[in-house]
Structures are given as C-alpha cells and as structure tokens.
Design a protein around this motif. Structure first.
Motif, mmCIF file in Angstrom:
data_model
loop_
_atom_site.group_PDB
_atom_site.id
_atom_site.type_symbol
_atom_site.label_atom_id
_atom_site.label_comp_id
_atom_site.label_asym_id
_atom_site.label_seq_id
_atom_site.Cartn_x
_atom_site.Cartn_y
_atom_site.Cartn_z
ATOM 1 N N GLN A 137 0.838 -1.200 0.000
ATOM 2 C CA GLN A 137 0.000 0.000 0.000
ATOM 3 C C GLN A 137 0.869 1.246 0.000
ATOM 4 O O GLN A 137 0.617 2.212 -0.734
ATOM 5 C CB GLN A 137 -0.916 -0.006 1.232
ATOM 6 N N TRP A 138 1.948 1.228 0.819
ATOM 7 C CA TRP A 138 2.846 2.392 0.863
ATOM 8 C C TRP A 138 3.519 2.622 -0.476
ATOM 9 O O TRP A 138 3.563 3.753 -0.966
ATOM 10 C CB TRP A 138 3.915 2.179 1.943
ATOM 11 N N VAL A 139 4.083 1.571 -1.084
ATOM 12 C CA VAL A 139 4.850 1.772 -2.304
ATOM 13 C C VAL A 139 3.957 2.235 -3.455
ATOM 14 O O VAL A 139 4.384 3.027 -4.305
ATOM 15 C CB VAL A 139 5.648 0.507 -2.681
ATOM 16 N N ARG A 140 2.704 1.788 -3.482
ATOM 17 C CA ARG A 140 1.783 2.285 -4.522
ATOM 18 C C ARG A 140 1.541 3.779 -4.339
ATOM 19 O O ARG A 140 1.469 4.528 -5.327
ATOM 20 C CB ARG A 140 0.457 1.506 -4.474
ATOM 21 N N CYS A 141 1.429 4.212 -3.100
ATOM 22 C CA CYS A 141 1.238 5.647 -2.836
ATOM 23 C C CYS A 141 2.510 6.439 -3.162
ATOM 24 O O CYS A 141 2.451 7.555 -3.687
ATOM 25 C CB CYS A 141 0.849 5.869 -1.379
ATOM 26 N N ALA A 142 3.674 5.850 -2.848
ATOM 27 C CA ALA A 142 4.941 6.525 -3.112
ATOM 28 C C ALA A 142 5.142 6.765 -4.599
ATOM 29 O O ALA A 142 5.755 7.768 -5.002
ATOM 30 C CB ALA A 142 6.095 5.697 -2.546
ATOM 31 N N GLU A 143 4.636 5.865 -5.440
ATOM 32 C CA GLU A 143 4.792 6.015 -6.885
ATOM 33 C C GLU A 143 4.150 7.309 -7.394
ATOM 34 O O GLU A 143 4.631 7.907 -8.358
ATOM 35 C CB GLU A 143 4.193 4.811 -7.609
ATOM 36 N N PHE A 144 3.072 7.740 -6.772
ATOM 37 C CA PHE A 144 2.415 8.980 -7.197
ATOM 38 C C PHE A 144 3.339 10.183 -6.997
ATOM 39 O O PHE A 144 3.388 11.081 -7.833
ATOM 40 C CB PHE A 144 1.107 9.195 -6.424
ATOM 41 N N SER A 145 4.079 10.187 -5.882
ATOM 42 C CA SER A 145 5.027 11.278 -5.645
ATOM 43 C C SER A 145 6.122 11.276 -6.702
ATOM 44 O O SER A 145 6.536 12.330 -7.204
ATOM 45 C CB SER A 145 5.664 11.150 -4.252
ATOM 46 N N CYS A 146 6.591 10.086 -7.062
ATOM 47 C CA CYS A 146 7.689 9.987 -8.031
ATOM 48 C C CYS A 146 7.232 10.371 -9.437
ATOM 49 O O CYS A 146 8.015 10.932 -10.217
ATOM 50 C CB CYS A 146 8.269 8.583 -8.008
ATOM 51 N N ASP A 147 5.997 10.090 -9.777
ATOM 52 C CA ASP A 147 5.460 10.571 -11.052
ATOM 53 C C ASP A 147 5.444 12.102 -11.078
ATOM 54 O O ASP A 147 5.700 12.723 -12.111
ATOM 55 C CB ASP A 147 4.040 10.035 -11.272
ATOM 56 N N ARG A 148 5.163 12.697 -9.943
ATOM 57 C CA ARG A 148 5.198 14.168 -9.865
ATOM 58 C C ARG A 148 6.625 14.684 -10.047
ATOM 59 O O ARG A 148 6.828 15.723 -10.686
ATOM 60 C CB ARG A 148 4.633 14.635 -8.514
ATOM 61 N N ALA A 149 7.601 13.967 -9.494
ATOM 62 C CA ALA A 149 8.999 14.364 -9.702
ATOM 63 C C ALA A 149 9.354 14.302 -11.183
ATOM 64 O O ALA A 149 10.066 15.172 -11.706
ATOM 65 C CB ALA A 149 9.927 13.461 -8.887
ATOM 66 N N ALA A 150 8.848 13.279 -11.867
ATOM 67 C CA ALA A 150 9.084 13.173 -13.309
ATOM 68 C C ALA A 150 8.498 14.367 -14.046
ATOM 69 O O ALA A 150 9.127 14.941 -14.945
ATOM 70 C CB ALA A 150 8.489 11.871 -13.842
ATOM 71 N N LEU A 151 7.297 14.762 -13.658
ATOM 72 C CA LEU A 151 6.672 15.919 -14.301
ATOM 73 C C LEU A 151 7.459 17.193 -14.019
ATOM 74 O O LEU A 151 7.647 18.032 -14.916
ATOM 75 C CB LEU A 151 5.227 16.076 -13.806
ATOM 76 N N LEU A 152 7.947 17.363 -12.800
ATOM 77 C CA LEU A 152 8.715 18.555 -12.466
ATOM 78 C C LEU A 152 10.004 18.634 -13.282
ATOM 79 O O LEU A 152 10.446 19.727 -13.649
ATOM 80 C CB LEU A 152 9.041 18.570 -10.974
ATOM 81 N N ALA A 153 10.596 17.493 -13.578
ATOM 82 C CA ALA A 153 11.834 17.489 -14.355
ATOM 83 C C ALA A 153 11.563 17.727 -15.839
ATOM 84 O O ALA A 153 12.306 18.454 -16.505
ATOM 85 C CB ALA A 153 12.573 16.172 -14.165
ATOM 86 N N ILE A 154 10.498 17.126 -16.360
ATOM 87 C CA ILE A 154 10.199 17.217 -17.789
ATOM 88 C C ILE A 154 9.344 18.436 -18.106
ATOM 89 O O ILE A 154 9.483 19.069 -19.158
ATOM 90 C CB ILE A 154 9.479 15.933 -18.252
ATOM 91 N N GLN A 155 8.425 18.765 -17.177
ATOM 92 C CA GLN A 155 7.536 19.931 -17.290
ATOM 93 C C GLN A 155 6.644 19.862 -18.523
ATOM 94 O O GLN A 155 6.309 20.883 -19.126
ATOM 95 C CB GLN A 155 8.357 21.224 -17.207
ATOM 96 N N ASP A 156 6.258 18.643 -18.866
ATOM 97 C CA ASP A 156 5.292 18.387 -19.932
ATOM 98 C C ASP A 156 4.533 17.114 -19.557
ATOM 99 O O ASP A 156 5.084 16.008 -19.663
ATOM 100 C CB ASP A 156 6.004 18.208 -21.269
ATOM 101 N N PRO A 157 3.284 17.225 -19.109
ATOM 102 C CA PRO A 157 2.565 16.040 -18.630
ATOM 103 C C PRO A 157 2.384 14.972 -19.701
ATOM 104 O O PRO A 157 2.313 13.778 -19.390
ATOM 105 C CB PRO A 157 1.213 16.600 -18.164
ATOM 106 N N LYS A 158 2.333 15.375 -20.971
ATOM 107 C CA LYS A 158 2.125 14.387 -22.027
ATOM 108 C C LYS A 158 3.301 13.427 -22.141
ATOM 109 O O LYS A 158 3.124 12.262 -22.504
ATOM 110 C CB LYS A 158 1.857 15.086 -23.361
ATOM 111 N N VAL A 159 4.499 13.902 -21.838
ATOM 112 C CA VAL A 159 5.671 13.020 -21.873
ATOM 113 C C VAL A 159 5.566 11.957 -20.786
ATOM 114 O O VAL A 159 5.803 10.769 -21.032
ATOM 115 C CB VAL A 159 6.975 13.825 -21.713
#
Length: 291
Positions: free
Chosen positions: A173-195
């Motif tokens: 349950q924790w790791v599934r929730c943690a993945e959402f934070s990491c997807d946000r980190a990906a967006l912050l680095a790429i700054q394009d949600p479509k990517v």
C-alpha cells in the motif's frame, strides 16, 4: 528537449509529495523498530548484494560510457536540485527501472535495455526523474524492505507468514502511494505532462515496434473510463481487489493523477515560485541563468 525548463533550486520533497504518500509513510513510521531493522541489518546486506550484481552484470553509465544517457541524468538532477546517483544499464527483456538508496550511502538507478529501446530520450529522462523522486523523498529504507518482504513472504512458515503477509500488505500500500510522488517528480523534471503520460502508456501496452503507433489522447480517454468504474460499489470493490497485490498503481490511474496535478494551481505555483527564487539567485550571482 525543446524549451527552457524551470530549474527547481531548493526543491523539497514536501513541495510535491502526494498526500497518499505522506499518509502511508506516516503509518509505516508508527511501526516500532522497522527503520532501525532495515538500516542496521537488512540494508547493508541488500546494498552489497545489489552493488555486486550491478558491477558484475550491468553497464555503469558515465561521461565516457553511454554519454547521452549520462547527460539526461545530469540535466534531471540539476532541475530537481539533487546530487547525481550512479546509473546502470542492464540487459533485460522486461521493461523496468528501479533505484536503491540508504541514506548516507551511494544511491544508484538501474534501467533495463528493453525500456530504453521503447522510449524517446525525453521519456527516458522522465523515467530517470521518477527514480530520482524516490531519492528526493528518501523512500530508500522502505523500498528495501518492500523488496525483501515481497521475496520472503512465500517462504516463511506458520505464524511468521501471517506477520509477513500483514506487513507485506502495508508495504505494498505504501509503495503504490509513493509512486504517485515519483510521477510528480518526473513531471517537475520534464515539465510536460504528455511526456510522463506517454511513458505510462508505453509501459501499459508498448514495444519497440508498437510504441510509435500508440495514441496518447486515446489512452487519456481510457484513463477517464477507468475512473467511471468507481461509480458503482461493485466496480470499486473489483478495482481494490485488482490492485491489492501490486507494487505500482495501474498505469491508467497514474496517468489520470499526473494529468490532474499538471492542471492544478499547486503545480503552477510551485514552478512559478521556484522560477522567481532561481532568478533572484541568478541575479545575485551576476547572471548564471543559461545552463
């Protein structure tokens, strides 16, 4: 990477951490001795095991080894204000990436060759940034325990298996929730949600030959259809049962979450605030904005 990105100087994990991640992490911290167990006993063994495995059977990326991947990593680290970890490429037919880190030790990221072959350079950088999100959020201790418990749960007899299964469910349950934070980190680095959503789409049903043919708009519509299933009690129950034993949320759910956050005022304010702070520091240093 076709446009100038905001460099997030001073970025903190709490600036982008998903509320579900915060809630699940808080719950794990209530378990007495768990953190000490991993750091003192399990972590050092796992760290040495993975290090030897990487050195023996993976390629260490650097300025003289796959420099295009090394450059993508350095750019993502610079945007996320994070020290670069080691990066390894490993021959594997299953598209995947993972990270390992114990605080104070040498962290590393591993990318499978099949994943690299399926993605564009910017999508590869989004995957790297997702893994960097684990480092930024200091997920390393519990990620180590997830890997150990998932492997061991089927090997423990009698009452030990019951305890392991209970802990396993909480960790999943924790790791599934943690993945959402990491997807946000990906967006912050790429700054394009479509990517970021394109990466999730390709992980859902892609291959080197199929990936260029996939339609992102159709995949986003598919994510919305997944949402609609929750409108009935039976649908919600089936979705819960489907995900209970997974280490990651289903890709369509992750795509929906990143689409929502990219449209939120919180995301826009975070980029704007960091851009202002970065410009102020640049001006104070005599103008070092163009990196």
């Amino acid at each position: 990477m076709g446009f100038s990105k905001t460099q997030l100087i001073g970025l903190r994990a709490d600036d982008f951490r998903h509320p579900l991640d915060l809630q699940a992490t808080t719950a794990l911290k209530q378990l007495p001795g768990l953190d000490i167990l991993v750091r003192s006993l399990l972590g050092p063994v796992a760290e040495q095991f993975f290090y030897l495995n990487n050195i023996a059977s993976s390629i260490l990326v650097g300025k003289n080894q796959l420099p295009h991947l090394h450059k993508l990593l350095l750019e993502a680290c610079q945007i996320l204000d994070l020290e670069p970890p080691q990066l390894y490429v490993q021959q594997n037919p299953i598209p995947n990436a993972y990270t390992f880190a114990m605080r104070g030790k040498q962290p590393f990221i591993v990318l499978h060759t099949s994943l690299i072959e399926m993605l564009t350079p910017e999508e590869i950088q989004a995957v790297m940034a997702h893994e960097l999100g684990h480092l930024k959020c200091e997920h390393g201790v519990y990620l180590t325990l997830v890997n150990i418990v998932v492997l061991a749960a089927g090997l423990l007899p009698s009452w030990g298996a019951v305890i392991a299964q209970s802990l396993r469910e909480q960790l999943l349950q924790w790791v599934r929730c943690a993945e959402f934070s990491c997807d946000r980190a990906a967006l912050l680095a790429i700054q394009d949600p479509k990517v970021v959503m394109s990466v999730l789409m390709k992980l859902t049903g892609g291959s080197p030959t199929l990936a260029p043919q996939l339609n992102l708009d159709a995949f986003i519509e598919q994510a919305r259809a997944y949402d609609a299933i929750s409108e009935t009690e039976l649908g919600q129950m089936l979705k819960t049962a489907q995900t209970a034993q997974l280490t990651h949320p289903v890709p369509v759910l992750r795509a929906r979450e990143i689409d929502r956050w990219a449209s939120s005022q919180d995301y826009q304010r975070l980029l704007q605030r960091r851009q202002i702070e970065y410009n102020q520091k640049a001006d104070s240093k005599g103008g070092w904005r163009n990196w």
